[in-house]
Scaffold this active site. Structure first.
Site, PDB file in Angstrom:
ATOM      1  N   ASP A 129       0.817  -1.226   0.000  1.00 28.89           N
ATOM      2  CA  ASP A 129       0.000   0.000   0.000  1.00 28.89           C
ATOM      3  C   ASP A 129       0.846   1.269   0.000  1.00 28.89           C
ATOM      4  OD1 ASP A 129       1.022   0.031   2.532  1.00 28.89           O
ATOM      5  OD2 ASP A 129      -0.899  -0.042   3.576  1.00 28.89           O
ATOM      6  N   ARG A 162      13.820  24.471   0.159  1.00 29.73           N
ATOM      7  CA  ARG A 162      13.750  25.633  -0.740  1.00 29.73           C
ATOM      8  C   ARG A 162      12.411  26.355  -0.634  1.00 29.73           C
ATOM      9  NH1 ARG A 162      15.610  23.273  -6.383  1.00 29.73           N
ATOM     10  NH2 ARG A 162      14.528  21.446  -5.585  1.00 29.73           N
ATOM     11  N   HIS A 206      19.418  25.469   2.220  1.00 30.47           N
ATOM     12  CA  HIS A 206      19.282  26.449   1.134  1.00 30.47           C
ATOM     13  C   HIS A 206      19.418  27.867   1.662  1.00 30.47           C
ATOM     14  CE1 HIS A 206      18.232  28.134  -2.646  1.00 30.47           C
ATOM     15  NE2 HIS A 206      17.155  28.713  -2.162  1.00 30.47           N
ATOM     16  N   ASP A 265      24.016  32.349  -9.071  1.00 34.95           N
ATOM     17  CA  ASP A 265      23.261  33.497  -8.557  1.00 34.95           C
ATOM     18  C   ASP A 265      24.008  34.099  -7.375  1.00 34.95           C
ATOM     19  OD1 ASP A 265      22.451  32.099  -6.145  1.00 34.95           O
ATOM     20  OD2 ASP A 265      20.941  31.084  -7.346  1.00 34.95           O
ATOM     21  N   LYS A 271      20.581  35.489 -11.664  1.00 34.46           N
ATOM     22  CA  LYS A 271      19.589  34.511 -12.135  1.00 34.46           C
ATOM     23  C   LYS A 271      18.163  34.992 -11.877  1.00 34.46           C
ATOM     24  CE  LYS A 271      18.555  30.473  -9.905  1.00 34.46           C
ATOM     25  NZ  LYS A 271      18.813  29.114  -9.436  1.00 34.46           N
ATOM     26  N   ARG A 295      14.383  33.170 -12.040  1.00 35.59           N
ATOM     27  CA  ARG A 295      13.691  31.901 -12.281  1.00 35.59           C
ATOM     28  C   ARG A 295      12.278  32.178 -12.773  1.00 35.59           C
ATOM     29  NH1 ARG A 295      14.138  26.669 -11.321  1.00 35.59           N
ATOM     30  NH2 ARG A 295      16.051  26.748 -10.093  1.00 35.59           N
ATOM     31  N   ASP A 343      27.014  25.405  -6.837  1.00 36.60           N
ATOM     32  CA  ASP A 343      25.704  25.775  -6.309  1.00 36.60           C
ATOM     33  C   ASP A 343      25.433  24.882  -5.096  1.00 36.60           C
ATOM     34  OD1 ASP A 343      23.334  27.140  -6.117  1.00 36.60           O
ATOM     35  OD2 ASP A 343      22.629  26.630  -8.118  1.00 36.60           O
TER      36      ASP A 343
HETATM   37  C1  R5P Z   1      18.215  27.988  -6.021  1.00 38.57           C
HETATM   38  O1  R5P Z   1      18.347  29.159  -5.638  1.00 38.57           O
HETATM   39  C2  R5P Z   1      19.260  26.965  -5.774  1.00 38.57           C
HETATM   40  O2  R5P Z   1      20.408  27.523  -5.224  1.00 38.57           O
HETATM   41  C3  R5P Z   1      19.621  26.212  -7.029  1.00 38.57           C
HETATM   42  O3  R5P Z   1      20.192  27.117  -7.946  1.00 38.57           O
HETATM   43  C4  R5P Z   1      18.442  25.558  -7.656  1.00 38.57           C
HETATM   44  O4  R5P Z   1      17.674  24.917  -6.704  1.00 38.57           O
HETATM   45  C5  R5P Z   1      18.852  24.596  -8.732  1.00 38.57           C
HETATM   46  O5  R5P Z   1      17.719  24.032  -9.297  1.00 38.57           O
HETATM   47  P1  R5P Z   1      17.716  23.498 -10.782  1.00 38.57           P
HETATM   48  O6  R5P Z   1      18.838  22.524 -10.919  1.00 38.57           O
HETATM   49  O7  R5P Z   1      16.364  22.824 -10.907  1.00 38.57           O
HETATM   50  O8  R5P Z   1      17.825  24.665 -11.672  1.00 38.57           O
END
Ligand code: R5P
Length: 277
Positions: free
Chosen positions: A33, A87, A120, A157, A181, A183, A207
């Protein structure tokens, strides 16, 4: 005694070796399940549960491990090499939860203390109802790098510039910089390069996490005539076709840590966690 989550067996074993503590032979079961069950056959007075919450199931499993450990140990410490849902550290639109806070509160109920690795945002540690500290593993990512020529360490970023500086310092030289950056969606990002020249240089991108690989592959596309491109991250989630995206973007090598166990997890965070414990 180190009590591993099913998705963190490698880093837990490394940590047990680092601390010279026994490793519990936890058994994991999955039912038809979809529910999970763990069995923690033994613990010492102090149980250190090591579990990256890489999925919703891993979150549930962690709560079970804590509960099982609590029945035998006087002290339960929880190590989150990777904290999932980290995040979503604010409600980005009306009606959304602060998922990181919700997870932190749930995790706090089963432990005396939490240690996590490169959350994060550092503020996430304040969401826990028990003491929580974070470990910075970025510098460790310098270890697998080959000898570099005129290196540029760059974050995609501004929020990750400290990671670029940490790996540059650990490498022992080079320039650190960051891109800008924006998004647009889960997989669509726009990146504006910095003024730093990349022509003929070895570029090391860093990152905190690579999830879909969109950020890194877009960042690589902004580089003009680099010699070699290395991609590094603390948490190599590498969801879906992220690794392929990086390969197709022209990366020479990808290095991550074992906070998430993937083929690229060549750096262990266990020594850094051991220091924090
Ligand atoms: C966002 O600010 C994080 O530092 C990463 O840059 C982000 O989570 C990366 O995600 P992805 O690989 O999906 O672009």
């Amino acid at each position: 005694m180190i009590v591993p989550g099913s998705a963190s067996q490698e880093v837990a074993a490394e940590l047990a070796a680092e601390l010279d503590e026994p490793l519990a032979s936890v058994e994991y079961e999955w039912f038809a399940d979809g529910e999970t069950l763990v069995r923690v056959p033994e613990t010492d007075d102090r149980a250190v549960v090591v579990a990256s919450t890489v999925s919703s199931d891993a979150h549930v499993e962690l709560l079970q491990l804590q509960d099982a450990a609590r029945q035998r140990a006087d002290e339960v410490v929880t190590v989150l090499p990777y904290m999932g849902y980290g995040r979503q550290d604010e409600a980005f639109a009306p009606g959304q939860p602060v998922s990181a806070r919700a997870m932190a509160r749930a995790i706090s109920t089963g432990t005396d203390r939490v240690v996590t690795v490169n959350p994060h945002e550092e503020a996430v540690t304040g969401f826990f109802d028990v003491p929580c500290s974070s470990v910075d593993a970025a510098g460790r990512l310098a270890a697998p790098l080959p000898e570099l020529s005129d290196p540029l360490f760059v974050s995609p970023d501004s929020g990750a510039i400290e990671l670029a500086e940490a790996i540059r310092d650990a490498y022992g030289g080079g320039e650190a910089d960051y891109f800008e950056k924006v998004r647009h969606s889960d997989t669509a990002v726009e990146i504006k390069p910095s003024d730093a020249s990349t022509t003929g240089r070895d570029v090391v991108l860093i990152d905190d996490i690579i999830a879909t690989g969109s950020t890194m592959s877009t960042a690589i596309a902004q580089l003009s005539g680099p010699d070699r491109v290395f991609v590094t991250c603390v948490h190599p989630m590498l969801a879906a076709n992220a690794r392929t995206k990086l390969a197709n973007a022209g990366v020479n090598a990808v290095y991550g840590t074992d906070t998430i166990e993937r083929a690229v997890s060549s750096v262990s965070v266990a020594p850094a966690i051991a220091d924090a414990l």
